[in-house]
Design an enzyme around this catalytic site. Structure first.
Site, PDB file in Angstrom:
ATOM      1  N   THR A 159       0.872  -1.191   0.000  1.00  0.00           N
ATOM      2  CA  THR A 159       0.000   0.000   0.000  1.00  0.00           C
ATOM      3  C   THR A 159       0.907   1.238   0.000  1.00  0.00           C
ATOM      4  O   THR A 159       1.393   1.630  -1.051  1.00  0.00           O
ATOM      5  CB  THR A 159      -0.969   0.008   1.202  1.00  0.00           C
ATOM      6  OG1 THR A 159      -0.236  -0.133   2.404  1.00  0.00           O
ATOM      7  CG2 THR A 159      -1.995  -1.108   1.075  1.00  0.00           C
ATOM      8  N   THR A 211      -2.250  -3.687   9.997  1.00  0.00           N
ATOM      9  CA  THR A 211      -2.130  -3.641   8.531  1.00  0.00           C
ATOM     10  C   THR A 211      -0.786  -4.104   8.052  1.00  0.00           C
ATOM     11  O   THR A 211      -0.023  -3.409   7.402  1.00  0.00           O
ATOM     12  CB  THR A 211      -2.436  -2.320   7.853  1.00  0.00           C
ATOM     13  OG1 THR A 211      -3.724  -1.919   8.251  1.00  0.00           O
ATOM     14  CG2 THR A 211      -2.463  -2.439   6.321  1.00  0.00           C
ATOM     15  N   GLU A 252       5.934   4.479   7.454  1.00  0.00           N
ATOM     16  CA  GLU A 252       5.573   5.671   6.685  1.00  0.00           C
ATOM     17  C   GLU A 252       6.450   6.862   7.056  1.00  0.00           C
ATOM     18  O   GLU A 252       6.489   7.284   8.204  1.00  0.00           O
ATOM     19  CB  GLU A 252       4.103   6.003   6.890  1.00  0.00           C
ATOM     20  CG  GLU A 252       3.207   5.017   6.148  1.00  0.00           C
ATOM     21  CD  GLU A 252       1.734   5.197   6.437  1.00  0.00           C
ATOM     22  OE1 GLU A 252       1.409   5.863   7.425  1.00  0.00           O
ATOM     23  OE2 GLU A 252       0.926   4.657   5.671  1.00  0.00           O
ATOM     24  N   ASN A 307      -0.045  10.857   5.925  1.00  0.00           N
ATOM     25  CA  ASN A 307      -1.274  10.500   6.622  1.00  0.00           C
ATOM     26  C   ASN A 307      -2.310  11.608   6.733  1.00  0.00           C
ATOM     27  O   ASN A 307      -3.450  11.364   7.099  1.00  0.00           O
ATOM     28  CB  ASN A 307      -0.943   9.944   7.995  1.00  0.00           C
ATOM     29  CG  ASN A 307      -0.395   8.541   7.865  1.00  0.00           C
ATOM     30  OD1 ASN A 307      -1.058   7.679   7.319  1.00  0.00           O
ATOM     31  ND2 ASN A 307       0.829   8.344   8.310  1.00  0.00           N
TER      32      ASN A 307
END
EC number: 2.3.1.35
Lengths: 410, 410
Positions: free
Chosen positions: A160, A197, A283, A405
């Site tokens: 992702t 996730t 991230e 985000n």
């Protein structure tokens, strides 16, 4: 980032290995339009039904595909084909979501000519949107065991917000036979213990029964995948699945087999490699952080303290800024809710000891700052209160995390 | 951000009130060089010894001044003078730190002509450095009850990375007498339940005994100060102290007094105002977030779920980016480890319902995005599983948070 010294000498890591390194496994991935340009639909296939064991998120809102996969494994503890899409998580999607996961399973079974209960289904991505089944079907139509589709495509298709694919393989000797384990994973945001996730797929040619495979997976997951954190959020879709296709020719591994610990060590090494790669690709991350908590009175306490430190936004930003602000490490140890004797605590930033017996040392600030400029940072907390230990992995908290985000969805 | 409807009508909030609004209290602050330019040394003084009650951080590494303050209150449950410095936390400073806190207490007592055990000592700032006692003594020398020093100086002197002072006052009627409560607080980074680098000072002229005052403080703190989070870190120095100087002339408040609940409501309103101001001024924050969890089976569950949502970095960044990514809210509810029926959950972003019975609604995206551009955001999670509720407050996660914390120390 070394493994423990007691690691069996016969175990070796193949950093460039893949989930298809053990023989009998093929994989592939295609673009179906779920994502704009990137590959978004992947599969992993065993030429025979493989003994399967899985662990799943503890999030109350467990996604539909995980339910379908668990039901499939319950039938005869075997899986032959894994199918996975990215972009849409198929979580919080109710009865329609469940039905779509079932359709994804059944049509995959038909296409690959396997039993429906031998198909495991996975999704990862945005929560609360229904799967566009036309695109999923486009993907299924392209599934194949042919070598035209490659493992690299599979590894990309499950991502992702990840920036790199995560893969590794490990080999060990069991009964004098070479046993190979391969792995692929995706992670990035929402990474936190209990499978957030994060997807992990592990293959092996080991001959092993379901129960010892599941037991090994659970214990290894607790000290590897469940010890990483990017932002403390546990997702609806996380899972690790292991497939064992029984090709290696070793005596069947049970808990009584003398080499069962070797298999566990190999699985640990593989999982640790994948876990580190996930943490490193958190991230917006620029650095991998490893927290070692040593000499505690229990493993549970060691893990909780390690997670407390690795999860601290203040520690994560200090590492980003190469600021040797060890007080934040001590503070995070202190609010872990584990009993700690403050007067015995030592803290090290890499090779630089900054706290001794709970008190600050006059350390070389420049040396500490220079150390924190590395890409891999080790923080060690020695509690001098027993002989248990634990490691946790995470990453720094950066501007880029906020960028990613604040606008993931729109 | 309204109080519950059952609030006693006689209670009124004086938003511009201060810790010196109740009569008999004076305050001041000066610059001693602990910080470069900003005020860094403050005091709060009662003209007579006041009944005192405090709550303190649960962090294992509780700072030296908190130990000294607790020991002082144990003597006769009274405090007359509060002294507080910023810049250095006097935490993780061992025996020297404890001695320095005692010296700070004793020299303050001498200067203000009060008993040493009537002096409460506080510090906030960097962990692990010893207090520069020459500067502390410079501050003590300037202490006074004179009006040349003002409450505004006190409110500034206790700040660290805060950008604004936090103060309020509340009035209520008890036995037909007007009772006033005033408060000052500091917060910002490291704000999380259980008193994380957060200081709260509350004054009141109420006539009340120690035990009912402590009981009121504890229950109010659990639903106000302990329900705010900026970054999940609990500090070594957090504390809330209440001083009651008995001037209002009401009948002594005990748990049996018919107006005791009115006092608790007034303290709740004051604490909620201060808690909101702390959350709103979280490091780098641009928005105040309030999470309301309603209709749960227990208060404990409601609080835990509210804290789970308000602490989610993913929710915090989504609010910053005005992204109505409600999946992150549902996900945070799901990993709170509280039993929740996923099929009953409703979620609202302000007036916009986005989830109904655990499933996404086709909501007006533009309306939701517009709502999220406000400075105060309410997220409501209705669990339809009981009649308990809880609120939590926090702020968005921004680039500025990273900037502040990547270089706080150096």
């Amino acid at each position: 980032m070394n493994m423990t010294n007691t690691m069996n000498k016969s175990i070796r890591c193949l950093e460039q290995g893949h989930v298809t390194t053990p023989s009998g496994f093929t994989a592939g991935g295609v673009h179906t339009g779920l994502r704009k340009k990137k590959l978004d639909f992947g599969w992993l296939h065993s030429d025979i039904p493989a003994v399967a064991a899985g662990v799943y998120t503890t999030n109350t809102f467990q996604a539909a595909p995980l339910k379908v996969t668990q039901e499939a494994i319950e039938v005869d503890q075997k899986i032959q084909t894994i199918v996975c899409n990215s972009a849409i998580a198929n979580a919080c999607t109710g009865h329609i979501g469940y039905k779509n996961a079932k359709i994804m399973q059944e049509e995959t079974a038909e296409k690959m000519n396997v039993a429906a209960h031998h198909v495991a289904v996975y999704s990862t991505g945005l929560i609360g949107e229904q799967l566009p089944m036309d695109k999923i079907k486009t993907g299924i139509e392209q599934m194949s065991e042919q070598s035209a589709y490659q493992v690299d495509a599979f590894e990309h298709a499950i991502l992702t917000t990840d920036t790199v694919t995560k893969h590794a393989a490990v080999q060990c000797e069991i009964d004098g036979k070479t046993v190979t384990l391969g792995g692929a994973a995706k992670g990035s945001g929402m990474i936190e213990p209990n499978m957030a996730t994060m997807l992990g797929f592990v293959t092996t040619d080991a001959v092993i029964e379901h129960e010892p495979l599941l037991k090994a997976l659970r214990s290894v997951t607790d000290q590897t995948f469940n010890m990483i954190t990017v932002d403390g959020d546990s997702s609806t879709n996380d899972s690790v699945l292991v497939l064992a296709n029984q090709r290696a020719g070793n005596e069947t591994l049970t808990e009584d087999h003398p080499d069962y610990p070797v298999f566990i060590q190999a699985l640990t090494l593989l999982s640790e490699k994948l876990a580190q790669k996930i943490a490193e690709d958190g991230e917006g991350a620029t650095k991998l952080i490893e927290v070692n908590v040593t000499n505690t009175h229990s493993v549970t306490a060691a893990r909780k303290i390690a997670k407390s430190v690795i999860s601290s936004n203040l520690v994560k930003t200090a590492v980003y800024g190469a600021d040797p602000n060890w007080g934040r490490v001590v503070c995070a140890v202190g609010y872990s809710n584990e009993p700690v004797n403050p007067d015995l605590v030592d803290v090290f930033l890499g090779p630089v000891q900054v706290v001794s017996g709970g008190l600050p040392l006059a350390f070389d600030e420049e040396k500490a700052t220079d150390y924190l400029k590395n890409k891999a940072i080790e923080i060690t907390v020695d509690l001098h209160d027993g002989d248990e230990s634990a490691k946790a992995w995470g990453c720094d908290l950066t501007y880029q995390y906020v960028t990613i985000n604040a606008s993931y969805r729109t």
